[in-house]
Design an enzyme around this catalytic site. Structure first.
Site, PDB file in Angstrom:
ATOM      1  N   ASP A  11       0.901  -1.093  -0.158  1.00 11.65           N
ATOM      2  CA  ASP A  11       0.119   0.038  -0.112  1.00 11.65           C
ATOM      3  C   ASP A  11       0.771   1.316   0.073  1.00 11.65           C
ATOM      4  O   ASP A  11       2.136   1.173   0.280  1.00 11.65           O
ATOM      5  CB  ASP A  11      -0.776  -0.072   1.274  1.00 11.65           C
ATOM      6  CG  ASP A  11      -2.103   0.547   1.001  1.00 11.65           C
ATOM      7  OD1 ASP A  11      -2.175   1.625   0.255  1.00 11.65           O
ATOM      8  OD2 ASP A  11      -3.083   0.714   1.847  1.00 11.65           O
ATOM      9  N   GLU A  25       3.083   4.768  -3.994  1.00 17.52           N
ATOM     10  CA  GLU A  25       3.586   5.598  -5.218  1.00 17.52           C
ATOM     11  C   GLU A  25       4.918   6.134  -4.949  1.00 17.52           C
ATOM     12  O   GLU A  25       5.705   6.375  -6.170  1.00 17.52           O
ATOM     13  CB  GLU A  25       2.585   6.939  -5.039  1.00 17.52           C
ATOM     14  CG  GLU A  25       1.010   6.505  -5.445  1.00 17.52           C
ATOM     15  CD  GLU A  25       0.433   5.741  -4.123  1.00 17.52           C
ATOM     16  OE1 GLU A  25      -0.615   5.190  -4.385  1.00 17.52           O
ATOM     17  OE2 GLU A  25       0.911   6.112  -2.951  1.00 17.52           O
ATOM     18  N   ASP A  30      -7.987   4.559  -3.514  1.00 14.17           N
ATOM     19  CA  ASP A  30      -8.964   4.911  -2.665  1.00 14.17           C
ATOM     20  C   ASP A  30      -9.938   5.685  -3.499  1.00 14.17           C
ATOM     21  O   ASP A  30      -9.855   6.851  -3.571  1.00 14.17           O
ATOM     22  CB  ASP A  30      -8.218   5.673  -1.497  1.00 14.17           C
ATOM     23  CG  ASP A  30      -7.414   4.867  -0.805  1.00 14.17           C
ATOM     24  OD1 ASP A  30      -7.325   3.591  -0.733  1.00 14.17           O
ATOM     25  OD2 ASP A  30      -6.635   5.508   0.036  1.00 14.17           O
TER      26      ASP A  30
END
Length: 689
Positions: free
Chosen positions: A400, A403, A475
């Site tokens: 998670d 990025e 998300d």
């Protein structure tokens, strides 16, 4: 004076300002590099080594006396250099370089596929290098635009477009926005911008312009021929094929915002078993750790993870654990990571990169990120993960916030092992996945066992697929509009080389399990999930609480949505189980050929112009057309059925000709499904005699 040069596999043009080198790089494909000095071979990118060309390309260079230079050329007008072009022929691809240094790509019949376009008749040309110092430039590459051209790929975005012609796309990694700079054109070519720098691509009616905010040279890969499926196959050859998806991963994955303890998680797995509901994966999400960067279970809440893994394994359930790349200075691993230079550095300012609430504090703390472009940092993280997770039998890792999630993201201030952040930041999620894949693979080889793990990532770059990376769409919202956008997000991801993909079923930000309107969204989304490459429940449901050590989110299990919705979802769990052998076949095809399981209609029917426009339906493998219901209260929808096949309603057995758009019934319990020609799939449960 303009100079053409050649060797056995490449053609080069050079003048006083810059060079262009075209080199064969796989069947019907070339790599193009351009710069202002010498060719740089050691810059990071996505391409694997070029295979030996068979047969060798045919290269033709015009005689020097055939090239004329007018007076304007002396003061910088490249267009004033005239004469025949040099040509490189390789399979079904022909590349021409004019004496002025402009490139054209043509197919075997001589039709133009793509050509460079000068920005101006005088200056600059099609390639512009704006100096930034130390050999770095702001780079622009400009190509022609073509009326009616359709463009696909570019990773995962939430704009809702399948054909992205007319869009401006940032080449940066963000939550829900994944930059994979590969374009597939309906003109018959694919182009990979082989540059991990932050930038943009503008797909305008006046031209296509690729921009790198800071880079050292232009680098892209171009292929043609074989239709869209052939282009994807060559792209997989060039950047790496995915491994075969492990069989367990085709089943149902259960997750909510956060199961706070070992007991909570096991209770849900046991309830699935008690109810007879299939379950393949369950997730221990964030804050299962003492501090970010510890990469281990907090014994206070997870007292016996080895026993937990063993109990789940006896149920046939995998445990996936969330591993973030962020490191709290309070972490037990901070001193070693910091002292050994294994964290991302800054060109100026503090050694941290963002602020985040960690389990130990309800107020934000400064955190940094480890540097996965550094081989030593990858080894350190994997050694820690192996000791604390893999040695317990865990080989499914949720990467998670990879990025990485920095706020603000000042790329040029980041200093990574691979280079300045503005030049290489888009590599981060791929190299993070690489750490886990190479670690799992080495351990499996040492044990003489097959490697059947994977990483589940919120971001990716070109080549992530070769490291066993699965992607989800981040998300996202929780309404029908968000659901619609996931179809195009998933299709363009698949057209960018990543075959393993899903979205949070029900979306992420909210959703009340007791609200009848949201229950409808959940049922329709669950149906879409059952026919996605990966089938995963997740979300931060109501009632929601503030981020902190006690955060959990509302219930998000199949039985949380009432009797009617729960019964429908249970039926789709059973349907997914019946389809798993078919899914396995599609995953094997993806690994072998690069053709994804979730397919835009034009991948199977490129000769049908209408198939290139359908953005609200798709094929799961070659034989099953899926048309999700995307409007509240809808009990029917129109479905376009491509030309070139006969189609059978999988629920009713009614047959339709290709090229038609029937209005079909879609009550709440039914997602429209169509079987191709004589395909037979177990959509309906077997009859009990």
């Amino acid at each position: 004076m303009t100079v053409f040069r050649q060797d056995a596999t490449s053609l080069e043009w050079r003048n006083a300002e810059q060079f262009v080198r075209v080199e064969v790089w796989g069947p019907d494909a070339v790599r193009v590099r351009s710069g202002t000095g010498r060719l740089l071979d050691d810059l990071p990118g996505a391409l694997l080594d070029a295979p030996e060309p068979t047969p060798a390309p045919v290269i033709e260079i015009p005689a020097a006396e055939a090239i004329t230079v007018s007076a304007e050329a002396a003061i910088g007008a490249r267009s004033a250099v005239h004469g025949p072009s040099a040509v490189l022929r390789h399979g079904g691809l022909r590349v021409e370089i004019s004496p002025a240094g402009l490139l054209r790509f043509l197919d075997a019949d001589g039709a133009e596929l793509l050509a460079e376009r000068p920005a101006h008749v005088w200056w600059p040309g099609a390639r512009h290098f704006g100096p930034l110092g130390n050999g770095r430039h702001r780079i622009e590459q400009l190509f022609q635009a073509y009326d009616g051209e359709r463009l696909y790929g570019l990773g995962q975005h939430q704009h809702g477009l399948l054909d992205q012609k007319g869009a401006v796309i940032d080449l940066v990694q963000r939550n829900t926005e994944v930059s994979i700079p590969f374009l597939l054109s309906d003109r018959g070519y694919g182009l990979l911008w082989n540059n991990p720098a932050a930038g943009t691509v503008e797909l305008a009616s006046t031209g296509t312009r690729w921009t790198a905010h800071q880079a050292r040279q232009i680098d892209y890969w171009f292929t043609a021929g074989g239709g869209p499926a052939g282009i994807l196959s060559r792209y997989a050859d060039a950047t790496g094929h995915s491994p075969e998806l492990p069989g367990w991963a085709t089943g149902f994955w259960q997750s909510k915002l956060r199961y706070r303890t070992q007991q909570e998680l096991l209770d849900v797995a046991r309830e699935h078993q008690r109810r007879g509901l299939p379950l393949s994966v369950i997730v221990a999400d964030f804050f299962h750790w003492p501090a970010m960067g510890d990469w281990r279970f907090d014994e206070a809440d997870w007292p016996d993870p080895k026993q937990m893994v063993a109990e789940l394994d006896a149920m046939g359930v995998k445990l996936m654990v969330s591993v973030w790349p962020s490191v709290n200075p309070a972490s037990e691993n901070w001193p070693a990571l910091s002292e050994r230079g294994l964290l991302v550095g800054n060109e100026s300012g503090a050694a941290t990169h963002t602020r985040w609430i960690d389990k130990q504090s309800d107020t934000p703390v400064e955190v940094a990120f480890y540097d996965p472009t550094n081989p030593q940092a990858r080894a350190f993280v994997w050694d820690t993960v192996k000791r604390n997770y893999a040695d317990l039998g865990i080989n499914v890792f949720w990467l998670d916030a990879c990025e990485p999630e920095m706020v603000p993201m000042h790329h040029a201030n980041l200093r990574l092992w691979a280079g300045n952040g503005a030049e290489v930041a888009n590599l981060y999620p791929r190299e993070h996945a690489r750490a886990f894949w190479e670690g799992m693979t080495a351990d499996a080889e040492q044990q003489g066992a097959p490697q059947d793990g994977l990483t589940f990532c919120r971001s990716a770059w070109a080549g992530s697929q070769r490291y066993g990376a699965a992607l989800w769409s981040g998300d996202i919202g929780v309404d029908f509009d968000a659901l619609r956008r996931q179809i195009t997000a998933g299709l363009n991801t698949s057209l960018s080389g990543l075959p393993w993909w899903c979205a949070d079923i029900g979306g992420f930000h909210g959703g009340d399990p007791d609200d009848p309107a949201y229950r409808e969204v959940m049922v329709r989304w669950f149906q879409f999930g059952a026919f996605s490459p990966l089938f995963r429940m997740h979300g931060h449901r109501e009632p929601r609480t503030a981020l902190g050590a006690g955060i959990s989110g509302g219930p998000n299990e199949v039985w949380s949505y009432g009797e009617q919705a729960g019964a429908i979802m249970a039926d789709y769990l059973a349907l997914r189980e019946r389809l798993r052998p078919y899914l396995r076949q599609q995953m094997e095809t993806a690994a072998r050929t690069g053709l994804p399981p979730m397919r835009a209609l034009f991948l199977e029917f490129p000769g049908d112009p209408a198939a290139w426009e359908v953005a609200d339906a798709y094929l799961l493998g070659p034989d099953l057309l899926v048309a999700p219901v995307l409007e509240a209260g809808a009990t029917s929808r129109t479905v376009y059925l491509p030309v070139g096949a006969r189609w059978t309603d999988a629920w009713t057995g009614e047959q339709f000709a290709g090229g038609t758009s029937p209005l079909v019934r879609a009550p709440l319990e039914r997602i429209p499904l169509f079987l191709r020609d004589d395909a037979s799939l177990p959509i309906l449960p077997a009859r009990v005699i």
